[in-house]
Design a protein around this motif. Sequence first.
Motif, PDB file in Angstrom:
ATOM      1  N   GLN A   1       0.868  -1.195  -0.094  1.00 15.16           N
ATOM      2  CA  GLN A   1      -0.059  -0.152   0.091  1.00 15.16           C
ATOM      3  C   GLN A   1       0.953   1.253  -0.213  1.00 15.16           C
ATOM      4  O   GLN A   1       0.769   2.194  -0.778  1.00 15.16           O
ATOM      5  CB  GLN A   1      -0.897   0.001   1.360  1.00 15.16           C
ATOM      6  N   TYR A   2       2.021   1.269   0.863  1.00 14.13           N
ATOM      7  CA  TYR A   2       2.978   2.375   0.655  1.00 14.13           C
ATOM      8  C   TYR A   2       3.414   2.610  -0.393  1.00 14.13           C
ATOM      9  O   TYR A   2       3.489   3.924  -1.036  1.00 14.13           O
ATOM     10  CB  TYR A   2       4.050   2.358   1.871  1.00 14.13           C
ATOM     11  N   VAL A   3       3.938   1.545  -0.995  1.00 13.80           N
ATOM     12  CA  VAL A   3       4.566   1.613  -2.574  1.00 13.80           C
ATOM     13  C   VAL A   3       3.676   2.016  -3.508  1.00 13.80           C
ATOM     14  O   VAL A   3       4.066   3.160  -4.297  1.00 13.80           O
ATOM     15  CB  VAL A   3       5.185   0.505  -2.705  1.00 13.80           C
ATOM     16  N   ILE A   4       2.445   1.573  -3.635  1.00 17.09           N
ATOM     17  CA  ILE A   4       1.674   2.040  -4.810  1.00 17.09           C
ATOM     18  C   ILE A   4       0.981   3.644  -4.360  1.00 17.09           C
ATOM     19  O   ILE A   4       0.948   4.358  -5.335  1.00 17.09           O
ATOM     20  CB  ILE A   4       0.176   1.168  -4.463  1.00 17.09           C
ATOM     21  N   ALA A   5       0.982   4.081  -2.951  1.00 19.98           N
ATOM     22  CA  ALA A   5       0.625   5.237  -2.911  1.00 19.98           C
ATOM     23  C   ALA A   5       1.796   6.230  -3.082  1.00 19.98           C
ATOM     24  O   ALA A   5       1.328   7.232  -3.981  1.00 19.98           O
ATOM     25  CB  ALA A   5       0.260   5.592  -1.276  1.00 19.98           C
ATOM     26  N   LEU A   6       2.721   6.091  -3.043  1.00 20.29           N
ATOM     27  CA  LEU A   6       3.916   6.859  -3.434  1.00 20.29           C
ATOM     28  C   LEU A   6       3.977   6.923  -4.972  1.00 20.29           C
ATOM     29  O   LEU A   6       4.258   8.016  -5.565  1.00 20.29           O
ATOM     30  CB  LEU A   6       5.035   6.446  -2.873  1.00 20.29           C
ATOM     31  N   LEU A   7       3.818   5.895  -5.653  1.00 18.41           N
ATOM     32  CA  LEU A   7       3.812   6.099  -7.251  1.00 18.41           C
ATOM     33  C   LEU A   7       2.650   6.533  -7.809  1.00 18.41           C
ATOM     34  O   LEU A   7       2.748   7.322  -8.699  1.00 18.41           O
ATOM     35  CB  LEU A   7       3.967   4.371  -7.758  1.00 18.41           C
ATOM     36  N   LYS A   8       1.619   6.508  -6.898  1.00 13.76           N
ATOM     37  CA  LYS A   8       0.504   7.365  -7.525  1.00 13.76           C
ATOM     38  C   LYS A   8       0.563   8.880  -7.567  1.00 13.76           C
ATOM     39  O   LYS A   8       0.485   9.734  -8.297  1.00 13.76           O
ATOM     40  CB  LYS A   8      -0.857   6.847  -6.617  1.00 13.76           C
ATOM     41  N   LEU A   9       1.294   9.266  -6.152  1.00  9.85           N
ATOM     42  CA  LEU A   9       1.661  10.730  -6.185  1.00  9.85           C
ATOM     43  C   LEU A   9       2.585  10.921  -7.103  1.00  9.85           C
ATOM     44  O   LEU A   9       2.720  12.124  -7.461  1.00  9.85           O
ATOM     45  CB  LEU A   9       2.014  10.807  -4.641  1.00  9.85           C
ATOM     46  N   LEU A  10       3.711  10.199  -7.329  1.00 11.78           N
ATOM     47  CA  LEU A  10       4.678  10.522  -8.392  1.00 11.78           C
ATOM     48  C   LEU A  10       4.027  10.797  -9.674  1.00 11.78           C
ATOM     49  O   LEU A  10       4.328  11.621 -10.608  1.00 11.78           O
ATOM     50  CB  LEU A  10       5.559   9.458  -8.475  1.00 11.78           C
ATOM     51  N   LEU A  11       3.158   9.956 -10.121  1.00 13.24           N
ATOM     52  CA  LEU A  11       2.501   9.772 -11.321  1.00 13.24           C
ATOM     53  C   LEU A  11       1.776  11.382 -11.610  1.00 13.24           C
ATOM     54  O   LEU A  11       1.527  11.784 -12.332  1.00 13.24           O
ATOM     55  CB  LEU A  11       1.391   8.791 -11.506  1.00 13.24           C
ATOM     56  N   ALA A  12       0.903  11.507 -10.300  1.00 17.41           N
ATOM     57  CA  ALA A  12      -0.037  12.687 -10.402  1.00 17.41           C
ATOM     58  C   ALA A  12       1.019  13.958 -10.451  1.00 17.41           C
ATOM     59  O   ALA A  12       0.520  15.039 -11.291  1.00 17.41           O
ATOM     60  CB  ALA A  12      -0.827  13.003  -9.176  1.00 17.41           C
ATOM     61  N   ALA A  13       2.185  14.040  -9.949  1.00 16.95           N
ATOM     62  CA  ALA A  13       3.037  15.073 -10.188  1.00 16.95           C
ATOM     63  C   ALA A  13       4.126  14.973 -11.227  1.00 16.95           C
ATOM     64  O   ALA A  13       4.666  16.299 -11.432  1.00 16.95           O
ATOM     65  CB  ALA A  13       3.984  15.198  -8.617  1.00 16.95           C
ATOM     66  N   ALA A  14       4.048  14.303 -12.046  1.00 18.63           N
ATOM     67  CA  ALA A  14       4.877  14.096 -13.111  1.00 18.63           C
ATOM     68  C   ALA A  14       4.363  15.105 -13.981  1.00 18.63           C
ATOM     69  O   ALA A  14       3.411  15.236 -14.574  1.00 18.63           O
ATOM     70  CB  ALA A  14       4.975  12.687 -13.810  1.00 18.63           C
ATOM     71  N   PRO A  15       5.600  15.861 -14.939  1.00 16.93           N
ATOM     72  CA  PRO A  15       5.094  16.877 -15.856  1.00 16.93           C
ATOM     73  C   PRO A  15       4.577  16.458 -17.170  1.00 16.93           C
ATOM     74  O   PRO A  15       3.992  17.139 -17.696  1.00 16.93           O
ATOM     75  CB  PRO A  15       6.564  17.589 -15.978  1.00 16.93           C
ATOM     76  N   THR A  16       4.884  14.883 -17.493  1.00 12.70           N
ATOM     77  CA  THR A  16       4.010  14.651 -18.385  1.00 12.70           C
ATOM     78  C   THR A  16       2.504  14.017 -18.364  1.00 12.70           C
ATOM     79  O   THR A  16       2.252  13.538 -19.104  1.00 12.70           O
ATOM     80  CB  THR A  16       5.089  13.601 -19.100  1.00 12.70           C
ATOM     81  N   SER A  17       2.158  13.919 -17.179  1.00  8.98           N
ATOM     82  CA  SER A  17       0.846  13.590 -16.795  1.00  8.98           C
ATOM     83  C   SER A  17      -0.133  14.486 -17.271  1.00  8.98           C
ATOM     84  O   SER A  17       0.029  15.715 -17.160  1.00  8.98           O
ATOM     85  CB  SER A  17       0.806  12.994 -15.329  1.00  8.98           C
ATOM     86  N   LYS A  18      -1.233  13.914 -17.817  1.00 12.15           N
ATOM     87  CA  LYS A  18      -2.384  14.678 -18.071  1.00 12.15           C
ATOM     88  C   LYS A  18      -3.373  14.855 -16.978  1.00 12.15           C
ATOM     89  O   LYS A  18      -3.516  13.772 -16.410  1.00 12.15           O
ATOM     90  CB  LYS A  18      -3.187  14.321 -19.419  1.00 12.15           C
ATOM     91  N   ALA A  19      -4.064  15.997 -16.952  1.00 10.73           N
ATOM     92  CA  ALA A  19      -5.060  16.274 -15.883  1.00 10.73           C
ATOM     93  C   ALA A  19      -6.224  15.167 -16.109  1.00 10.73           C
ATOM     94  O   ALA A  19      -6.796  15.062 -17.236  1.00 10.73           O
ATOM     95  CB  ALA A  19      -5.557  17.546 -15.727  1.00 10.73           C
ATOM     96  N   LYS A  20      -6.642  14.435 -15.081  1.00  6.82           N
ATOM     97  CA  LYS A  20      -7.843  13.569 -15.401  1.00  6.82           C
ATOM     98  C   LYS A  20      -9.027  13.938 -14.055  1.00  6.82           C
ATOM     99  O   LYS A  20      -8.240  14.446 -12.912  1.00  6.82           O
ATOM    100  CB  LYS A  20      -7.466  12.340 -15.265  1.00  6.82           C
ATOM    101  N   THR A  21     -10.091  13.636 -14.247  1.00  9.16           N
ATOM    102  CA  THR A  21     -11.108  14.184 -13.344  1.00  9.16           C
ATOM    103  C   THR A  21     -10.801  13.009 -12.153  1.00  9.16           C
ATOM    104  O   THR A  21     -11.250  13.443 -11.153  1.00  9.16           O
ATOM    105  CB  THR A  21     -12.463  14.015 -13.916  1.00  9.16           C
ATOM    106  N   ASP A  22     -10.611  11.837 -12.478  1.00  8.70           N
ATOM    107  CA  ASP A  22     -10.518  10.774 -11.358  1.00  8.70           C
ATOM    108  C   ASP A  22      -9.061  10.708 -10.792  1.00  8.70           C
ATOM    109  O   ASP A  22      -8.919   9.700 -10.108  1.00  8.70           O
ATOM    110  CB  ASP A  22     -10.881   9.376 -12.090  1.00  8.70           C
ATOM    111  N   SER A  23      -8.130  11.346 -11.138  1.00  7.10           N
ATOM    112  CA  SER A  23      -6.942  11.486 -10.576  1.00  7.10           C
ATOM    113  C   SER A  23      -6.955  11.895  -9.281  1.00  7.10           C
ATOM    114  O   SER A  23      -7.741  12.598  -8.786  1.00  7.10           O
ATOM    115  CB  SER A  23      -5.919  12.179 -11.614  1.00  7.10           C
TER     116      SER A  23
END
Length: 768
Positions: A449-471
């Motif tokens: 759970q800790y690893v998945i949560a950190l990677l979720k945050l990393l994905l949301a903060a990545a400059p190449t990520s696109k904004a999504k309503t469910d993110s």
Amino acid sequence: MSSLQCFTAEIFTNSRSLWKIFYQYSEGSLYSNLWMELSLEEQRVYVMRLLDALEVTDRDKRLKVARAILYLAQGVFDECDTEADVLYWSRHNVFLLYDMGIFTALLELLSMEIDNNQACSSAVRKPAISLADSTELRVLLSIMYLMVETIRVETEGDSPERKAAREAFKTELGSPLYNGEPFALLLFTMVTKFCSMNAPHFPMKKVLLLLWKTILFTLGGFEELQEMKVRMREQLNLSPLPEDSIKVVRQMRAASPPASAMELIEQQQQQKRGRRSRRPLVKQDSLDTYNERDPFKNDDARDEEDDPEDVDSGIEGEVDPLDRDVIIQPPPPPPLRPPTERVSFPRGLPWAPKVREKDIEHFLETSRNKFIGFTLGNDIDTLVGLPRPIHESVKTLKQHKYVSIAEVQIKREEECQSESPLLIGQGEEEVEETPAEILYLGMLPSLSQYVIALLKLLLAAAPTSKAKTDSINILADVLPEEMPITVLQSMKLGIDVNRHKEIIVKAISALLLLLLKHFKLNHIYQFEYVAQHLVFANCIPLILKFFNQNIMSYISAKNSICALDFPHCVVHEMPELTAESLEAGDSNQFCWRNLFSCINLLRILNKITKWKHSRTMMLVVFKSAPILKRALKVKQAMMQLYVLKLLKIQTKYLGRQWRKSNMKTMSAIYQKVRHRLNDDWAYGNDIDARPWDFQAEECALRECIEKFNTRRYDKNQNSDFTPVDNCLQSVLGQRVDLPEDFHYSYEMWLEREVFSQPIQWEGLLQAQ
């Protein structure tokens, strides 16, 4: 930018009102006096009164007191004239606050806020989260961050009392003193609670920064890791390290200098004609040249080593406008150097070559099959029947033989599993209670759970990520209640949002790297467990997605406003900010924060793919070579080193045409990356013929990890080999942990479960 500048949002413009709040809880006896004019005993009295005021039930009053404590931790800036004074008083006050027990009181308040179900449910129902939803949390986390970071950093003028306080605080944070678990686990709980959408108002940037600094303080940084590694090798009677990796990397110079004037003219002609041609060959000596004038400036828009596959993919097909400007403007001539300076350049390869014992075994097996016709198993000493050159080769290999700590740990684990299968889960092994061991034991039940949560945050903060309503909404602690209405306010908010994301990426990347390195030193299977969870959570494509951008623009980003940096903004007069000044940014040519994040992510990718055939093939399948090649444009030696390492492990799978078209990259790998003497990475003549069976390799590794975790940590497992206690006296004498509310309902339980139930004696006899 220093770490103290990360909390400038908590600087209150009306500092005099905070001063009044402070003296309000000091009975106003010395209201006319300044904090600097008070004696140490008087300061302790006032801090004690503030500590007592933190226990009030009124939430608003408690918040005012917390803000007053934050003002002290920030260095009573309203009384200071210079930035040095602010930092001095901040350090003085932080040690005073810790000595008076403020951190423990803040921890209790933080636990109350985490368990505040009313605030969490209210935040879940809100359509938009803003700064106002996390005010008290941000104040508490700001004070705790300032205390951890200030006490963590050691200075030359520290007194013995401060050094003792630092060691005590370090032990306190790393020990299971907070509800039976280290302080870092409380912060990990906040991260998972936020990512599960149960507490969307948690300020994740501050939580991640505090978590990173807590791990850095309790476990140690890279220099402490190097010292621990040296000590552990001495304890295991292993040969000393051939070199200090930190010093070697610091002495490296960046490769790939900017193009010469002749090449720039040729590139201009290519742009006019609209087609590309090959540049003249570059001598190998030019790779040693270091551009001291501007080590981060891009050399050209396209690498001359691009192969046709890169062109077809469209990743490097266009010239970036920033790169085009660099191409058109030729660099000024380098300063004249004295003739003796060229002789002083370091010669030779930076790393001593290494050989594993299994590499020597494989070499001897091949030689025996070729010259004798039979093998001897794992024997690396018998050389009978082999020709003289093979003897010399084996001698050279043994001279550079390197036995890692991980190999010793794996061998010991195999011995424990084979010699005593009946003792699995009985905890017979004496495990040293190091901070890393305590942290791993606490993280083990919820590690995925800790690893998945950190990677979720990393994905949301990545400059190449696109904004999504469910993110995940990571901007909860940066968006104001009222959105900006002017252009200047919009520019400020845009800079703040980008800086906010950069800080999150920096904290997560540094945190993951520290965990991997410390767990690998503590035990290799702890490292493998975390690394496998990262792989299963798609960490490899996530990091490649992060680098699949204009990396030069990311490194040179200017998402900061110097006038608002702390403590500059509270000491000097605030200049008038205009749209032009915000657009110009600062004078720095690169952003250390983003460079730091890129290096950390590359190191994480190296660690989880090293010596793993299936994960290396994932790099090939995801077409990481062109993405990594573009990262070589950043002329920073450490970043280039880890990019070249990733390219080296997959070179022999990229094909002969790729190697032929990228000889400059191959030469850089040879020059900068450590050599394995019998590693055929540059030619690929002996490509591993095993099929790419990702599932089989990972399952075999997972089996070893589960056996390790079961043997060492699973004390209450139901195994066929677990001995059964048949003694009635000892069974009845065992202590049973009952829930807290059991004592209140004990009589009711007796009446319902014992006295009111008739005993079926005949049924009991039949059951026997």
